[in-house]
Design an enzyme around this catalytic site. Structure first.
Site, PDB file in Angstrom:
ATOM      1  N   ASP A 186      -6.995   4.211  -4.843  1.00 57.52           N
ATOM      2  CA  ASP A 186      -7.844   3.933  -2.928  1.00 57.52           C
ATOM      3  C   ASP A 186      -8.264   5.298  -3.137  1.00 57.52           C
ATOM      4  OD1 ASP A 186      -7.528   2.003  -0.298  1.00 57.52           O
ATOM      5  OD2 ASP A 186      -7.295   4.058   0.324  1.00 57.52           O
ATOM      6  N   LYS A 244       1.127  -1.379   0.043  1.00 57.33           N
ATOM      7  CA  LYS A 244       0.273   0.133   0.435  1.00 57.33           C
ATOM      8  C   LYS A 244       0.780   1.065   0.256  1.00 57.33           C
ATOM      9  CE  LYS A 244      -4.251   0.717   0.350  1.00 57.33           C
ATOM     10  NZ  LYS A 244      -5.656   0.000   0.072  1.00 57.33           N
TER      11      LYS A 244
END
Ligand code: GLU
Length: 444
Positions: free
Chosen positions: A165, A125
């Protein structure tokens, strides 16, 4: 002290000031206890110590110039958490709240989520504390170019494949891809969520929201029920919330509330999704405007109030820890039967316990929102094969993946004596494949 407890204690000592990471690790590790007890070899191999330590953490400076000529500096992050079962895979988040704790919790969750999809993708991430809100397209472009000017050296189609995201959608992915291609001179599947004209996949945009509803429907089906006629509250109004709303309505549910970070709208007649899409996707405006445009709807300041609206199904699709203990109690009192997490860790640990103890079906994010990253993996497959599948093909694969995730988490929960506890089921089912691969690779 058990092995799990000692790893958690050490983790908290060695990573102070990372509350979100502690929260995610505590939830996962505590529910792995029985799987760990059944395999003493894991402790010998230091498996958990290695699992909670990212393989690589990249922190970098992102300087950029705004439209007035002022220089700004943001923080850039990429945490490459685990590549045991495939290249690091996971989104980039651009939001002022981003810090190392948030990126680590998201990266850690991503390991198990990606494993649950059944596809060969590891966990990672990244992101920045940059706030895209109120920025011009040119400012966004310059920021993305600066971000990629560092990130390009750490990623690759077989190494690490970022995606979107919160705060990173089609526009940002386009700018990021353009800069990567310019620097590396490679037109490859290094990012997913790409536009359809340059290697993207049909149904990727819809995938997280649709997937959430597919698994919700499957969980209800296992109880002889369905979404038809159900009243739903969906928090958020970004990509996940919008397409969860679309699919839930298609399956006969009535969605009565949505929100953004300022407040929520309540429309007892059922949300008009075309209006939400116009405000959010086209105008990049605030949800407040819905109440001005749709008669009979209400707008309320603050987001938490959304959980006071009576509903059968609640789908938190905004952000981490948006649903707390107090809200969980209200949902239970109002008769909620299912809570499905569209966002990453939107429910606090205490709220999760309240819901589970009250017998509410609780679908954790790492299973329930896995449709997005699963479809990213389908995008990667299309890129490698230089193919382009139809919407129906991708959507059908997504549906099968979500149904299988439900079956697997249900079976894993049963296997260890936690029938109906999908938190335990998801953590164990996600963990098992990663653990097996890590054991096969030796101490690395
Ligand atoms: N950000 C999404 C997630 O939380 C998608 C990641 C991806 O497509 O790689 O899973």
């Amino acid at each position: 002290m058990s092995y799990v407890e000692s790893v958690l204690t050490r983790l908290k000592e060695q990573n102070p000031n990372e509350p979100e990471f502690h929260q995610a690790a505590t939830e996962v590790l505590n529910s792995l206890q029985c799987a760990i007890d059944a395999n003493p070899a894991y402790e010998k191999a230091g498996l958990l110590e290695r699992l909670v330590e990212p393989e690589r953490t990249i922190l970098f400076r992102v300087p950029w110039v705004d439209d007035q000529g002022n220089v700004h500096v943001n923080k850039g992050y990429r945490v490459q958490f685990n590549s045991a079962i495939g290249p690091y895979k996971g989104g980039l988040r651009f939001h002022p709240s981003v810090n190392l704790s948030i990126i680590k919790f998201l990266g850690f969750e991503q390991i198990f989520k990606n494993s649950l999809t059944g596809l060969p993708i590891g966990g990672g991430k990244g992101g920045s504390n940059f706030d895209p809100k109120g920025k011009s397209d040119n400012e966004i472009m310059r920021f993305c170019q600066s971000f990629m000017t560092e990130l390009y050296r750490h990623i690759g189609a077989d190494t690490d494949v970022p995606a979107g995201d919160i705060g990173v959608g089609a526009r940002e992915i386009g700018f990021l891809f353009g800069q990567y291609k310019r620097i590396r001179d490679e037109h490859v599947g290094v990012l997913t969520g790409r536009g359809l004209s340059y290697g993207g996949s049909l149904a990727r945009k819809e995938a997280t929201g649709y997937g959430l509803v597919y698994i919700t429907e499957e969980a209800l089906k296992s109880r002889g029920d369905s979404l038809k006629g159900k009243t739903c509250v969906i928090s958020g109004s970004g990509n996940v919330a919008i397409y969860a709303c679309e699919k839930a309505m298609e399956l006969g549910a009535k969605v009565v509330a949505m929100c953004d970070s300022n407040g929520y709208i309540y429309d007892r007649n059922g949300i008009r999704l075309d209006v939400v899409k116009q405000i959010k996707e086209v105008e990049r405006g605030r949800i407040k405007e819905y109440a001005d445009r749709v008669k009979g709807s209400e707008y309320h300041e603050g987001c938490k109030g959304i959980w006071t609206i009576p509903c059968n199904v609640a789908l938190p699709c905004a952000t981490q820890n948006e649903l707390d203990e107090e809200s969980a109690k209200i949902l239970v009192k109002n008769g909620v039967t299912l809570v499905g997490e569209g966002a990453n860790m939107p429910t606090t640990l205490q709220a999760t316990h309240i819901l589970q103890e009250a017998g509410v079906v609780f679908l954790p994010g790492k299973a329930a929102n896995a449709g997005g990253v699963a479809t990213s993996a389908l995008e990667m497959a299309q890129s490698s094969g230089r193919l382009f599948w139809s919407f129906e093909e991708v959507d059908a694969k997504l549906r099968t993946i979500m149904v299988n995730i439900f079956k697997n988490i249900d079976a894993a929960a049963k296997k260890y004596g936690f029938e109906g506890n999908y938190v335990v089921g998801a953590n164990i089912a996600g963990f098992e494949k990663v653990a097996e691969a890590m054991m096969a690779h030796g101490v690395v």
